[in-house]
Design a protein around this motif. Structure first.
Motif, mmCIF file in Angstrom:
data_model
loop_
_atom_site.group_PDB
_atom_site.id
_atom_site.type_symbol
_atom_site.label_atom_id
_atom_site.label_comp_id
_atom_site.label_asym_id
_atom_site.label_seq_id
_atom_site.Cartn_x
_atom_site.Cartn_y
_atom_site.Cartn_z
ATOM 1 N N LEU A 199 0.839 -1.187 0.000
ATOM 2 C CA LEU A 199 0.000 0.000 0.000
ATOM 3 C C LEU A 199 0.874 1.237 0.000
ATOM 4 C CD1 LEU A 199 -2.566 -1.043 2.744
ATOM 5 C CD2 LEU A 199 -2.814 -1.242 0.283
ATOM 6 N N LYS A 200 0.479 2.211 -0.801
ATOM 7 C CA LYS A 200 1.203 3.478 -0.868
ATOM 8 C C LYS A 200 0.363 4.521 -0.138
ATOM 9 C CE LYS A 200 2.842 6.762 -4.311
ATOM 10 N NZ LYS A 200 2.916 7.037 -5.745
ATOM 11 N N ARG A 201 0.956 5.112 0.898
ATOM 12 C CA ARG A 201 0.243 6.107 1.695
ATOM 13 C C ARG A 201 1.032 7.399 1.743
ATOM 14 N NH1 ARG A 201 -1.564 2.619 6.984
ATOM 15 N NH2 ARG A 201 -2.944 1.205 5.880
ATOM 16 N N GLY A 202 0.336 8.504 1.913
ATOM 17 C CA GLY A 202 1.001 9.789 2.054
ATOM 18 C C GLY A 202 0.764 10.684 0.855
ATOM 19 N N THR A 203 1.426 11.807 0.847
ATOM 20 C CA THR A 203 1.278 12.792 -0.221
ATOM 21 C C THR A 203 2.640 13.230 -0.729
ATOM 22 O OG1 THR A 203 1.265 14.609 1.364
ATOM 23 C CG2 THR A 203 -0.875 13.698 0.743
ATOM 24 N N ARG A 204 2.665 13.645 -1.958
ATOM 25 C CA ARG A 204 3.882 14.207 -2.556
ATOM 26 C C ARG A 204 3.501 15.554 -3.158
ATOM 27 N NH1 ARG A 204 6.741 10.573 -6.699
ATOM 28 N NH2 ARG A 204 7.594 9.674 -4.814
ATOM 29 N N THR A 205 4.204 16.581 -2.723
ATOM 30 C CA THR A 205 3.985 17.913 -3.265
ATOM 31 C C THR A 205 5.290 18.390 -3.893
ATOM 32 O OG1 THR A 205 4.589 19.010 -1.199
ATOM 33 C CG2 THR A 205 2.265 18.431 -1.478
ATOM 34 N N TYR A 257 5.385 3.326 2.248
ATOM 35 C CA TYR A 257 4.917 2.086 1.664
ATOM 36 C C TYR A 257 4.704 1.076 2.787
ATOM 37 C CZ TYR A 257 6.363 4.079 -2.749
ATOM 38 O OH TYR A 257 6.506 4.906 -3.823
ATOM 39 N N VAL A 258 3.542 0.441 2.782
ATOM 40 C CA VAL A 258 3.197 -0.547 3.792
ATOM 41 C C VAL A 258 3.089 -1.896 3.095
ATOM 42 C CG1 VAL A 258 1.487 -1.236 5.511
ATOM 43 C CG2 VAL A 258 1.952 1.176 5.112
#
Length: 113
Positions: free
Chosen positions: A88-94, A102-103
């Motif tokens: 699973l891909k979690r979080g944000t990229r700005t 990554y989980v």
């Protein structure tokens, strides 16, 4: 507090050189510095690093957990026990920050021999 320790030792050895600043620390200053060090160690010991290794040659899944304060633990499972693997891909990229985590979820069967 480090200032008081070093300053106190300098005063004892060379009293004529140092003639300014604080000459004594109060008990609560030592207590506060001890609390800061204890909380810092607590935060560092709470951090963990998990390493997951899939080894196809030996047919093993190795999960290593490393903590700064308490050491290491290792668990080894055979690859034949794996039922499902998900990432699973979690979080944000700005533009200015990358906070993606990554989980890895590994579902294993329970062999009761």
């Amino acid at each position: 507090m480090l200032y008081h320790f070093t300053y106190g030792s300098i005063i004892q050895e060379f009293p004529e050189v140092v003639k300014f600043g604080y000459r004594i620390a109060h008990w609560w200053e030592y207590f506060c510095s001890f609390l800061v060090f204890a909380l810092g160690y607590l935060f560092l010991s709470a951090a963990t690093i998990e390493l997951i290794e899939f080894n196809k040659i030996y047919g093993k899944l190795t999960i290593k957990r490393i903590t700064i304060g308490w050491g290491r633990s290792t668990r080894v499972y055979p690859l034949s026990d794996i039922v499902d693997v998900k990432v699973l891909k979690r979080g944000t990229r700005t533009k200015f920050q990358d906070m993606i985590n990554y989980v890895v979820l590994v579902e294993l069967t329970r062999n009761r021999d």
